[in-house]
Design a protein around this motif. Structure first.
Motif, mmCIF file in Angstrom:
data_model
loop_
_atom_site.group_PDB
_atom_site.id
_atom_site.type_symbol
_atom_site.label_atom_id
_atom_site.label_comp_id
_atom_site.label_asym_id
_atom_site.label_seq_id
_atom_site.Cartn_x
_atom_site.Cartn_y
_atom_site.Cartn_z
ATOM 1 N N ILE A 7 39.462 43.827 39.603
ATOM 2 C CA ILE A 7 38.283 43.947 40.442
ATOM 3 C C ILE A 7 39.271 45.008 41.937
ATOM 4 N N ILE A 135 34.495 33.844 41.028
ATOM 5 C CA ILE A 135 35.704 34.334 40.018
ATOM 6 C C ILE A 135 35.935 32.924 39.258
ATOM 7 N N VAL A 160 43.731 40.475 40.471
ATOM 8 C CA VAL A 160 42.557 40.776 42.295
ATOM 9 C C VAL A 160 42.953 41.431 42.548
ATOM 10 N N THR A 162 41.950 43.801 45.254
ATOM 11 C CA THR A 162 40.524 43.923 46.425
ATOM 12 C C THR A 162 41.263 44.658 47.698
ATOM 13 N N PHE A 485 46.978 38.158 41.221
ATOM 14 C CA PHE A 485 46.550 38.430 42.542
ATOM 15 C C PHE A 485 46.993 39.330 42.701
ATOM 16 N N ALA A 487 46.218 40.541 45.830
ATOM 17 C CA ALA A 487 45.591 41.049 47.058
ATOM 18 C C ALA A 487 45.891 40.647 48.422
#
Length: 531
Positions: A7, A135, A160, A162, A485, A487
């Motif tokens: 993502i 999600i 993730v 982003t 994760f 991000a």
């Protein structure tokens, strides 16, 4: 074949995909990008930047995507580079170039990556204009909602990536911009009093976005358009101190002698009580070894983790922002010509990464001390900006357009419908247009834009997502190993220096390793430079 969703296709997403490709194990990779063009990244897109805005990183520091940034530039036509005011004959690996051009490199690298992955047996699907809105992770896999609708695929792991999170453009008005990326690039700013909160490169870029509507640079001077004489810009921060120009140093970085990673690990193992002060004592020894004269000049041996910041800024405060900027620029340019490294600056630059490893292990009191003191020293050091940005700023000051204000820690800001008013130390500043350019703030679990995942994580009681060595979420247990994760805004609490392209590459490398291994252990440093 494992199904992986990424993502975000900015630097973190791109380097994750690139690292997955280097594992040589075919995967089914789906990339979701909310912009209409994947592989650029918000900091380098033409929606958020202008051609005169410079990237704060040179080719020598950028982890290559197949080829180095410099080699890619040398393959481009002179006419193409001229669109960005870049001379092909004068290209070199320590040059600061327009952000949009770096975005073109990432876009080209991404397209090459997609093509190469398919050649190596990967299944690749790129979804553009595809904003992931939820999600939903479960033991049997992860489901996504895209543009508000369920996506049909179920994924083994979701990455993730982003990137930064800025206020929406609809939060901006014609007189107030909550960030430089909330419509400023498309706004028409009249010749008026403009206030900019932030004196870093983001603040300077915001100033540039305004002044370029009212004049142009010629021979290191700024020529104001007729009719724009009323334009005045005030850059503001707590200290009123401007960033220094990027300085010359050896790359890859030379190893430290005293405050090594193993030394930090040893100090962490002794426990949180006194950790910050123990590591600061080793930092002093490292600096005294590197540059004893500078250490003596600032009386480093008498300083501590709380008051080093005051000594760090003392000369700049005494000289004033523009006088210091002018002298610092001369010094930096001379050192670059002579390939001379200022030892204490280089030592602090190398120290910031290793010292940051203690942050997750600090107790609450010492973490606050670190953020108020040492963290600001390190940020000022590594966030030195392109010399050309300093030259532009000095030209704007010479033209009488730009000034700097030190607000201190105690000031009031009133954002009205027509003006923004700042009161500090008995002084009142009024602005017709105000731009908040203080940069990314750390975010918490409650700020996650994915409702189902947010609910799952908040039920664990973690204020920030808890990640392991490969960045997979450690909790809740039911989805461990399902979501990586990466991000950055949510990683900044424990890792305050995680921003930047090099860090994006390190995160991508760690995530890719974890795709084929179970997640375990604490985070570790993953150097991108080989050899």
């Amino acid at each position: 074949m494992k199904k992986i969703a990424i993502i975000g296709s900015g630097p973190t997403g791109i380097y994750t995909f690139y690292s997955l490709l280097k594992t040589k194990i075919p995967l089914a990779v789906s990339v979701f990008e909310q912009a209409d063009e994947a592989g650029v990244g918000m900091p380098y897109s033409d929606d958020e930047n202008a051609r005169f805005m410079l990237a704060n990183i040179a080719s020598i520091e950028i982890p290559p995507l197949f080829i180095t940034y410099l080699d890619w530039l040398r393959r481009q036509d002179q006419a193409y580079l001229a669109r960005f005011k870049v001379d092909k004959a004068s290209l070199h690996d320590r040059q600061f170039l327009p952000r949009l051009l770096l975005g073109e490199y990432f876009r080209d690298g991404f397209l090459t990556l997609v093509k190469e992955a398919k050649t190596q047996g990967f299944e690749v699907n790129v979804h553009e204009s595809a904003r992931v809105t939820d999600i939903d992770a479960a033991p049997e896999g992860v489901m996504l909602s895209v543009n508000g609708k369920p996506h049909p695929a179920r994924f083994d792991r979701v990455v993730v990536a982003t990137g930064h999170v800025w206020p929406d453009e609809d939060e901006a008005t014609r007189s107030f911009f909550p960030s430089p990326w909330s419509g400023l690039m498309d706004a028409r700013i009249p010749a008026c009093r403009v206030g900019i909160m932030g004196t870093s490169l983001s603040g300077l870029d915001a100033a540039m976005a305004v002044v370029m509507q009212h004049g142009h640079f010629a021979d290191q001077q700024f020529i104001l358009d007729k009719g724009s004489e009323a334009l005045r810009i005030v850059l503001m921060s707590r200290t009123g101190i401007l960033p220094e120009a990027d300085f010359y140093c050896p790359i890859p970085y030379e190893p430290l002698s005293i405050l090594t990673e193993s030394a930090v690990e040893s100090e962490i193992a002794k426990g949180a009580d006194g950790l910050l002060d123990r590591v600061f004592a080793l930092m002093v020894k490292e600096l005294e070894l590197a540059d004893p004269e500078w250490c003596q000049a600032i009386s480093l041996h008498d300083l501590n983790a709380d008051n080093l910041l005051e000594a760090w800024y003392e000369d700049r405060k005494r000289h004033g922002p523009f006088t210091w900027a002018e002298e610092n620029l001369k010094e930096v340019e001379r050192n670059k010509r002579e390939r001379r490294t200022v030892a204490w600056r280089y030592a602090v630059l190398r120290l910031h990464d290793v010292v940051s490893e203690i942050v997750p292990a600090l107790n609450e009191r010492d973490r606050a001390r670190f953020q108020a003191g040492l963290a600001r020293v390190f940020i000022d050091n590594y966030a030195a900006i392109p010399p050309q940005s300093i030259r532009r700023l000095l030209a704007l000051r010479e033209a009488g357009i730009v000034s700097v204000a030190a607000l201190g820690d105690d000031y009031d800001m009133d954002i009205g419908s027509g003006q923004t008013v700042i009161t500090h130390h008995g002084h009142t500043l009024r602005f017709d247009v105000f731009i908040d350019a203080r940069g990314q703030k750390p975010l918490k679990t409650k700020d996650l834009p994915f409702p189902t995942l947010r609910k799952q994580l908040m039920e664990t009681g973690d204020d920030i997502p808890d990640v392991s060595a490969d960045y997979t979420l450690r909790s809740p247990e039911s989805i461990r190993g399902r979501i990586a994760f990466g991000a950055i805004p949510w990683l900044m609490h424990d890792h305050p220096f995680v921003q930047g392209i090099i860090e994006c590459a390190e995160i991508g490398d760690a995530i890719a390793k974890g795709v084929h291994q179970p997640a375990a252990g604490a985070r570790r440093k993953l150097p991108w430079v080989e050899g």
